[in-house]
Motif scaffolding. Structure first.
Motif, PDB file in Angstrom:
ATOM      1  N   LYS A   1      27.569  51.811  38.685  1.00 59.81           N
ATOM      2  CA  LYS A   1      27.091  51.264  37.364  1.00 59.81           C
ATOM      3  C   LYS A   1      27.969  50.719  36.209  1.00 59.81           C
ATOM      4  N   ARG A   2      29.423  50.620  36.761  1.00 53.18           N
ATOM      5  CA  ARG A   2      30.288  50.287  35.511  1.00 53.18           C
ATOM      6  C   ARG A   2      30.058  48.867  34.980  1.00 53.18           C
ATOM      7  N   GLN A   3      30.302  48.415  33.816  1.00 50.23           N
ATOM      8  CA  GLN A   3      30.341  47.534  33.418  1.00 50.23           C
ATOM      9  C   GLN A   3      31.582  46.463  33.498  1.00 50.23           C
ATOM     10  N   ILE A   4      31.442  45.201  33.672  1.00 50.04           N
ATOM     11  CA  ILE A   4      32.695  44.445  34.005  1.00 50.04           C
ATOM     12  C   ILE A   4      33.783  44.971  33.054  1.00 50.04           C
ATOM     13  N   GLY A   5      33.851  45.091  32.067  1.00 55.17           N
ATOM     14  CA  GLY A   5      34.972  45.607  31.173  1.00 55.17           C
ATOM     15  C   GLY A   5      35.416  46.866  31.834  1.00 55.17           C
ATOM     16  N   GLN A   6      34.817  47.743  32.192  1.00 56.16           N
ATOM     17  CA  GLN A   6      34.979  49.157  32.767  1.00 56.16           C
ATOM     18  C   GLN A   6      35.601  48.926  34.346  1.00 56.16           C
ATOM     19  N   LEU A   7      35.520  47.943  34.885  1.00 60.79           N
ATOM     20  CA  LEU A   7      36.168  48.146  36.298  1.00 60.79           C
ATOM     21  C   LEU A   7      37.656  48.260  36.450  1.00 60.79           C
ATOM     22  N   GLN A   8      38.040  49.131  37.447  1.00 57.78           N
ATOM     23  CA  GLN A   8      39.440  49.109  37.353  1.00 57.78           C
ATOM     24  C   GLN A   8      39.835  47.730  38.320  1.00 57.78           C
ATOM     25  N   PRO A   9      41.178  47.410  38.352  1.00 57.75           N
ATOM     26  CA  PRO A   9      41.676  46.370  38.784  1.00 57.75           C
ATOM     27  C   PRO A   9      41.184  46.167  40.371  1.00 57.75           C
ATOM     28  N   PHE A  10      41.363  47.064  41.082  1.00 65.34           N
ATOM     29  CA  PHE A  10      40.869  46.992  42.430  1.00 65.34           C
ATOM     30  C   PHE A  10      39.552  46.690  42.587  1.00 65.34           C
ATOM     31  N   GLU A  11      38.647  47.284  41.863  1.00 65.13           N
ATOM     32  CA  GLU A  11      37.047  47.136  41.586  1.00 65.13           C
ATOM     33  C   GLU A  11      36.742  45.728  41.575  1.00 65.13           C
ATOM     34  N   LEU A  12      37.447  45.160  40.284  1.00 62.50           N
ATOM     35  CA  LEU A  12      37.185  43.647  39.835  1.00 62.50           C
ATOM     36  C   LEU A  12      37.712  42.791  40.822  1.00 62.50           C
ATOM     37  N   VAL A  13      38.730  43.086  41.426  1.00 65.58           N
ATOM     38  CA  VAL A  13      39.281  41.956  42.773  1.00 65.58           C
ATOM     39  C   VAL A  13      38.151  41.886  43.621  1.00 65.58           C
ATOM     40  N   ILE A  14      37.703  43.216  44.032  1.00 64.00           N
ATOM     41  CA  ILE A  14      36.609  43.077  45.206  1.00 64.00           C
ATOM     42  C   ILE A  14      35.275  42.566  44.760  1.00 64.00           C
ATOM     43  N   ALA A  15      34.968  42.675  43.406  1.00 68.30           N
ATOM     44  CA  ALA A  15      33.714  42.153  42.772  1.00 68.30           C
ATOM     45  C   ALA A  15      33.868  40.557  42.764  1.00 68.30           C
ATOM     46  N   ILE A  16      34.980  40.123  42.255  1.00 64.73           N
ATOM     47  CA  ILE A  16      35.162  38.505  42.406  1.00 64.73           C
ATOM     48  C   ILE A  16      35.277  38.042  43.744  1.00 64.73           C
ATOM     49  N   MET A  17      35.783  38.581  44.630  1.00 61.16           N
ATOM     50  CA  MET A  17      35.973  38.133  46.262  1.00 61.16           C
ATOM     51  C   MET A  17      34.357  38.167  46.907  1.00 61.16           C
ATOM     52  N   ILE A  18      33.632  39.036  46.398  1.00 60.79           N
ATOM     53  CA  ILE A  18      32.194  39.174  46.869  1.00 60.79           C
ATOM     54  C   ILE A  18      31.402  37.920  46.418  1.00 60.79           C
ATOM     55  N   SER A  19      31.691  37.710  45.131  1.00 62.91           N
ATOM     56  CA  SER A  19      30.905  36.633  44.629  1.00 62.91           C
ATOM     57  C   SER A  19      31.389  35.349  45.141  1.00 62.91           C
ATOM     58  N   GLU A  20      32.683  35.213  45.666  1.00 55.96           N
ATOM     59  CA  GLU A  20      33.268  33.955  46.241  1.00 55.96           C
ATOM     60  C   GLU A  20      32.535  33.848  47.634  1.00 55.96           C
ATOM     61  N   LEU A  21      32.623  35.151  48.367  1.00 54.03           N
ATOM     62  CA  LEU A  21      31.989  34.918  49.644  1.00 54.03           C
ATOM     63  C   LEU A  21      30.777  34.506  50.026  1.00 54.03           C
ATOM     64  N   ALA A  22      29.983  35.126  48.991  1.00 58.77           N
ATOM     65  CA  ALA A  22      28.591  34.751  48.811  1.00 58.77           C
ATOM     66  C   ALA A  22      28.238  33.368  48.623  1.00 58.77           C
ATOM     67  N   SER A  23      29.045  32.737  47.769  1.00 55.80           N
ATOM     68  CA  SER A  23      28.642  31.301  47.390  1.00 55.80           C
ATOM     69  C   SER A  23      28.879  30.487  48.357  1.00 55.80           C
ATOM     70  N   LEU A  24      29.927  30.679  49.268  1.00 59.63           N
ATOM     71  CA  LEU A  24      30.161  29.629  50.624  1.00 59.63           C
ATOM     72  C   LEU A  24      28.964  29.332  51.366  1.00 59.63           C
ATOM     73  N   PRO A  25      28.432  30.414  51.898  1.00 66.33           N
ATOM     74  CA  PRO A  25      27.372  30.008  52.804  1.00 66.33           C
ATOM     75  C   PRO A  25      26.149  29.607  52.182  1.00 66.33           C
ATOM     76  N   MET A  26      26.047  29.664  50.805  1.00 67.44           N
ATOM     77  CA  MET A  26      24.949  29.033  50.211  1.00 67.44           C
ATOM     78  C   MET A  26      25.073  27.611  50.068  1.00 67.44           C
ATOM     79  N   GLN A  27      26.384  27.205  49.611  1.00 66.13           N
ATOM     80  CA  GLN A  27      26.851  25.783  49.435  1.00 66.13           C
ATOM     81  C   GLN A  27      26.680  25.042  50.874  1.00 66.13           C
TER      82      GLN A  27
END
Length: 230
Positions: free
Chosen positions: A24-50
């Protein structure tokens, strides 16, 4: 069109479920490895949509893989202080005993304007009012003001008070931090005696032990709150 909508709905709920499992962390509270994973997940999800030519499973499998990786890293940094230091880094003291640490600012690539801006956002407008400013691993700035000037208005009431200091973690997850013990000029026997005063026989039985900012010893056993209440 319907296929695109269905794929989008599936990926949306998968990403929501993944982020929910991550915590339940906010974006500003994410640790570096958590932020990287969150960004990668959003990118991976957008590709099959497009691109409907990409099989849906090619988006689902990487997302689940990243989720498993995040869980493994979270457990690892929870259990191992060394792993936590590697994955998350350590807090950095930018203002120490009322003095700005130039080298700490330089190492963190923070200029004075950035520091002053962060202080103003915390409602501190004078550096003289601050005893410690700590840059946490999440990027947030924690501030310990000089005791006579803190919101409790001790100065206004003419209450004599000693300056608070940084709290020191002595035990975490049953493991003794000998570096912290040396920092406060205490030894293993002193720590064991303090634990026994709190009815804790061994450091391994302590979930956490801290010498707080008022130089008071605080510790807690491994115990579930619900079990304690029952």
């Amino acid at each position: 069109m319907i296929i695109v909508m269905i794929r989008t709905i599936i990926l949306y709920f998968l990403v929501v479920l993944t982020m929910r499992i991550m915590g339940k962390r906010q974006i500003g509270q994410l640790q570096p490895f958590e932020l990287v994973i969150a960004i990668m997940i959003s990118e991976l999800a957008s590709l099959p949509m497009q691109d409907t030519r990409i099989p849906l499973i090619h988006g689902i499998i990487p997302i689940i893989t990243l989720l498993v990786l995040e869980i493994i890293l979270s457990v690892l940094q929870l259990k191992s202080e060394k792993a936590r230091s590697i994955l998350c880094g350590k807090p950095t003291i930018l203002i120490n005993n009322g003095k700005i640490d130039y080298y700490a600012l330089k190492n963190q690539r923070i200029n004075m304007n950035d520091l002053l801006e962060e202080l103003r956002l915390k409602s501190f407008f004078n550096i003289n009012d601050i005893e410690f400013a700590i840059l946490e691993t999440s990027g947030q700035l924690s501030i310990i003001p000089k005791t006579p000037l803190n919101p409790t208005t001790k100065k206004d009431l003419n209450i004599q008070s000693s300056q608070e200091v940084l709290p020191v973690t002595l035990i975490l997850d049953g493991k003794i931090n000998y570096e912290s013990l040396n920092l406060i000029n205490k030894d293993y026997n002193w720590l064991v005696n303090e634990l026994k005063k709190q009815s804790i026989d061994s450091p391994k039985d302590a979930f956490i032990a801290i010498l707080d900012s008022n130089q008071k010893f605080y510790c807690q056993k491994y115990i579930r709150i619900k079990e304690e209440q029952s």
